[in-house]
Write a protein that holds these residues in place. Structure first.
Motif, short mmCIF file in Angstrom:
data_model
loop_
_atom_site.label_atom_id
_atom_site.label_comp_id
_atom_site.label_asym_id
_atom_site.label_seq_id
_atom_site.Cartn_x
_atom_site.Cartn_y
_atom_site.Cartn_z
N SER A 95 9.87 -20.13 -0.35
CA SER A 95 9.71 -18.71 -0.66
C SER A 95 8.22 -18.39 -0.79
O SER A 95 7.45 -19.20 -1.27
CB SER A 95 10.46 -18.33 -1.93
OG SER A 95 9.93 -18.98 -3.05
N LYS A 97 5.54 -15.19 -1.91
CA LYS A 97 5.39 -13.90 -2.58
C LYS A 97 3.92 -13.51 -2.54
O LYS A 97 3.05 -14.31 -2.88
CB LYS A 97 5.87 -14.00 -4.02
CG LYS A 97 5.78 -12.71 -4.79
CD LYS A 97 6.34 -12.91 -6.19
CE LYS A 97 6.31 -11.68 -7.02
NZ LYS A 97 6.83 -11.95 -8.38
N SER A 104 4.70 -5.84 -4.58
CA SER A 104 4.99 -7.25 -4.44
C SER A 104 5.88 -7.40 -3.21
O SER A 104 6.83 -6.64 -3.03
CB SER A 104 5.71 -7.75 -5.69
OG SER A 104 6.10 -9.08 -5.53
N SER A 106 7.99 -10.33 -0.78
CA SER A 106 8.43 -11.72 -0.76
C SER A 106 9.56 -11.93 0.23
O SER A 106 10.21 -10.97 0.67
CB SER A 106 8.87 -12.15 -2.15
OG SER A 106 9.99 -11.41 -2.56
#
Length: 140
Positions: A95, A97, A104, A106
Motif C-alpha cells: 500500500s 499513501k 491524502s 492511497s
C-alpha cells in the motif's frame, strides 16, 4: 533477500505539495513486513522478517526527495486503481499513501501497466532501488 514491489506518486507541476510518502509491504511465505514513511526531512520505519528487525531513522537526502516528488504528478498517481488483497493466498500486499497539504491519496496493490502508466512504472524502479539502499545502510 526479498523482492519489493513498489508503487508511488509524486508531485511536479501540481498545486499541492507532498508532505509524506508512506510505503507498507506485508506478507509472502516468509512473512516480511516493511513500513517506511519518507518526508522531505526524514526516513523512518522498519524492515522486519521472521528472524530480523531493522529500524530505519535517517535524514532524507535532498536529491532523493526531489527525485521522488518531481518524477510524476498526483494526476498520474490518481490513475492507479487498487487491487485485491493477496494475503489470504500467501501473497503480498503493498500500500502507498501520499499526503499533501490538503489531501491524502492511497491505493492497495495498485495495477501498474508499464506502458500505460510509464511515469509511475519508472518511479517504482527508482523507489525500489532507494528502499534497497536504505535497507543496506541500516543493516550495516
Amino acid at each position: 533477500m526479498f523482492i519489493i514491489i513498489v508503487l508511488f506518486a509524486g508531485c511536479s507541476s501540481n498545486s499541492q505539495s507532498i508532505n509524506s510518502i508512506s510505503y507498507n509491504f506485508a506478507g509472502g511465505e516468509t512473512g516480511h513486513y516493511i513500513k517506511i514513511e519518507i518526508t522531505k526531512d526524514s526516513i523512518n520505519g522498519m524492515f522486519e522478517s521472521l528472524n530480523q528487525r531493522v529500524i530505519i531513522k535517517e535524514k532524507t537526502p535532498k536529491n532523493t526527495w526531489d527525485s521522488l516528488t518531481h518524477s510524476i504528478t498526483l494526476e498520474n498517481f490518481k490513475e492507479i486503481k487498487s487491487g485485491k488483497s493477496l494475503l489470504e493466498i500467501d501473497g503480498t500486499n503493498v500500500s502507498i499513501k501520499v499526503e499533501t497539504d490538503g489531501d491524502s491519496y492511497s491505493f492497495l496493490n495498485g495495477n501498474i501497466d508499464k506502458v500505460q502508466n510509464k511515469k509511475v512504472f519508472h518511479f517504482m524502479e527508482f523507489l525500489e532501488n532507494e528502499l534497497s539502499n536504505i535497507y543496506q545502510r541500516a543493516n550495516h
